[in-house]
Design a protein around this motif. Structure first.
Motif, PDB file in Angstrom:
ATOM      1  N   ARG A 162      31.683 -40.701  -1.734  1.00 10.33           N
ATOM      2  CA  ARG A 162      31.858 -41.096  -3.144  1.00 10.33           C
ATOM      3  C   ARG A 162      30.708 -40.591  -4.006  1.00 10.33           C
ATOM      4  N   VAL A 163      29.484 -40.930  -3.622  1.00 11.29           N
ATOM      5  CA  VAL A 163      28.349 -40.551  -4.469  1.00 11.29           C
ATOM      6  C   VAL A 163      28.118 -39.052  -4.444  1.00 11.29           C
ATOM      7  N   GLY A 164      28.685 -38.377  -3.451  1.00 11.42           N
ATOM      8  CA  GLY A 164      28.576 -36.923  -3.384  1.00 11.42           C
ATOM      9  C   GLY A 164      29.375 -36.204  -4.454  1.00 11.42           C
ATOM     10  N   ARG A 165      30.164 -36.966  -5.221  1.00  7.90           N
ATOM     11  CA  ARG A 165      30.907 -36.352  -6.330  1.00  7.90           C
ATOM     12  C   ARG A 165      29.978 -35.962  -7.473  1.00  7.90           C
ATOM     13  N   THR A 166      28.788 -36.584  -7.523  1.00 10.43           N
ATOM     14  CA  THR A 166      27.831 -36.256  -8.573  1.00 10.43           C
ATOM     15  C   THR A 166      26.659 -35.488  -7.975  1.00 10.43           C
ATOM     16  N   ALA A 167      25.814 -34.939  -8.830  1.00 10.76           N
ATOM     17  CA  ALA A 167      24.644 -34.144  -8.419  1.00 10.76           C
ATOM     18  C   ALA A 167      25.045 -32.964  -7.540  1.00 10.76           C
ATOM     19  N   ARG A 168      26.128 -32.292  -7.926  1.00  6.94           N
ATOM     20  CA  ARG A 168      26.563 -31.105  -7.201  1.00  6.94           C
ATOM     21  C   ARG A 168      25.961 -29.856  -7.842  1.00  6.94           C
ATOM     22  N   ALA A 169      25.908 -28.793  -7.064  1.00  6.07           N
ATOM     23  CA  ALA A 169      25.392 -27.498  -7.548  1.00  6.07           C
ATOM     24  C   ALA A 169      23.993 -27.651  -8.142  1.00  6.07           C
ATOM     25  N   GLU A 170      23.138 -28.395  -7.415  1.00  3.78           N
ATOM     26  CA  GLU A 170      21.730 -28.583  -7.785  1.00  3.78           C
ATOM     27  C   GLU A 170      21.544 -29.316  -9.120  1.00  3.78           C
ATOM     28  N   SER A 171      22.582 -30.005  -9.588  1.00  8.33           N
ATOM     29  CA  SER A 171      22.440 -30.799 -10.804  1.00  8.33           C
ATOM     30  C   SER A 171      21.981 -32.208 -10.423  1.00  8.33           C
ATOM     31  N   THR A 172      21.824 -33.071 -11.406  1.00 12.75           N
ATOM     32  CA  THR A 172      21.450 -34.462 -11.156  1.00 12.75           C
ATOM     33  C   THR A 172      22.581 -35.372 -11.605  1.00 12.75           C
ATOM     34  N   GLY A 173      22.570 -36.585 -11.114  1.00 10.93           N
ATOM     35  CA  GLY A 173      23.591 -37.554 -11.478  1.00 10.93           C
ATOM     36  C   GLY A 173      23.165 -38.946 -11.064  1.00 10.93           C
ATOM     37  N   VAL A 174      23.951 -39.928 -11.471  1.00 11.30           N
ATOM     38  CA  VAL A 174      23.652 -41.328 -11.183  1.00 11.30           C
ATOM     39  C   VAL A 174      24.824 -41.939 -10.432  1.00 11.30           C
ATOM     40  N   ALA A 175      24.517 -42.729  -9.397  1.00  5.47           N
ATOM     41  CA  ALA A 175      25.534 -43.458  -8.637  1.00  5.47           C
ATOM     42  C   ALA A 175      25.153 -44.935  -8.622  1.00  5.47           C
ATOM     43  N   LEU A 176      26.027 -45.779  -9.163  1.00  5.53           N
ATOM     44  CA  LEU A 176      25.785 -47.216  -9.244  1.00  5.53           C
ATOM     45  C   LEU A 176      26.839 -47.973  -8.451  1.00  5.53           C
ATOM     46  N   THR A 177      26.423 -49.020  -7.767  1.00  8.20           N
ATOM     47  CA  THR A 177      27.333 -49.808  -6.945  1.00  8.20           C
ATOM     48  C   THR A 177      27.258 -51.277  -7.334  1.00  8.20           C
ATOM     49  N   PHE A 178      28.424 -51.918  -7.445  1.00  8.23           N
ATOM     50  CA  PHE A 178      28.501 -53.348  -7.729  1.00  8.23           C
ATOM     51  C   PHE A 178      28.633 -54.087  -6.394  1.00  8.23           C
TER      52      PHE A 178
END
Length: 233
Positions: A162-178
Motif C-alpha cells: 500500500r505505502v509503496g504506491r507513493t514515493a515512486r521514481a525517487e520522489s517523496t510522499g506521505v503514508a498515514l495509517t489510522f
C-alpha cells in the motif's frame, strides 16, 4: 483452484506463487501440494522517501480525521485504502457529499471501469481514489503524494504494498495509517516486519480523547481483545 486441481493427475508437479502468504494461502498450498519446497523472497521495505506516520484513535473518529486531513490541502493525487468494498463505497459516498473529486475501485467494479478510473487518476482529472487492496499492487502511477490507510491491513506485507504506491521514481510522499483499538496488534506486526517503529502523530484536539497505543494488551492472538487503561488527549 481446488476444482481445477481435482481434474489433474495425482502425480504431478505443482508450483504456487503468491505475493503474500497469509494463513488461508498456506492452507491452500498444504491441500494441493505434497511436501513442497518453500522459497521465500525477502520482503522489501517502504522506500526511504516515504514519510510514515500513524494516528491512534477510536473507530468513530476516523471519518472526522479523514475530513480534517483532506480539507484545504493542495495534494494532487491521493489514495485511501479501506479493508472492504462496503467501507470503500461508504467512504466514496461521504466524500462525494463534501464535493471532493473522488472515485472508488473495488471488486464490484468491472475491469473496464477500473481502467477508466485509473486513466483519469493518472491524468490528474481525479484527485482521490478510495480502494480496497485490489489497487495495492500492479499499478504504475508516479507522483502520488499521500496514501491513507483508513483501516490497518490484515496482512503485514500488504502495508508495504500500500505505502509503496507513493514515493515512486525517487520522489517523496506521505503514508498515514489510522489505528483503531482492535487493530493495534496488527499494526505492531507491521512495525516488526519493517523493523522500525512508525511515529504516532497527535490527533487534532477538537476530535477529542484517543486510546493509548498498547498493542500487547489490545490484540492478543486475534487482535480483538480490548485494553483498559487511561485515555490520552
Amino acid at each position: 483452484i481446488k476444482k481445477i486441481t481435482g481434474y489433474l493427475p495425482k502425480v504431478r508437479q505443482t508450483l504456487l506463487f503468491s505475493a503474500t502468504m497469509p494463513p488461508k494461502i498456506r492452507s491452500l498450498a498444504t491441500g494441493i501440494m505434497y511436501n513442497p519446497v518453500q522459497v521465500n523472497i525477502a520482503v522489501s521495505k517502504p522506500a526511504e522517501g516515504v514519510m510514515q506516520g500513524a494516528y491512534v484513535l477510536y473507530t468513530p473518529q476516523k471519518m472526522d480525521l479523514l475530513k480534517s486531513l483532506l480539507t484545504g490541502k493542495d495534494i494532487k493525487s491521493i489514495i485511501i485504502f479501506s479493508s472492504t468494498k462496503d467501507k470503500v463505497k461508504e467512504l466514496e459516498r461521504e466524500l462525494l457529499k463534501m464535493k471532493f473529486n473522488i472515485a472508488a475501485i473495488h471488486s464490484d467494479l468491472e475491469q473496464d471501469k477500473r481502467n477508466e478510473v485509473l486513466r483519469q487518476f493518472k491524468g490528474k482529472n481525479i484527485q482521490i481514489i478510495v480502494a480496497t487492496d485490489v489497487l495495492s499492487r500492479g499499478i504504475d502511477i508516479d507522483s502520488i503524494g499521500l496514501v491513507i490507510n483508513y483501516d490497518v491491513p490484515g496482512d503485514a506485507e500488504d502495508y508495504i504494498h500500500r505505502v509503496g504506491r507513493t514515493a515512486r521514481a525517487e520522489s517523496t510522499g506521505v503514508a498515514l495509517t489510522f489505528i483503531s483499538e482492535e487493530d493495534q496488534y496488527k499494526f505492531k506486526k507491521i512495525e516488526e516486519l519493517i523493523g522500525d517503529e512508525i511515529r504516532k502523530l497527535p490527533m487534532p484536539p477538537e476530535l477529542g480523547e484517543t486510546p493509548v497505543y498498547n498493542p500487547k494488551s489490545s490484540g492478543g492472538k486475534h487482535g480483538r481483545k480490548f485494553f483498559s487503561g487511561k485515555k490520552r488527549k
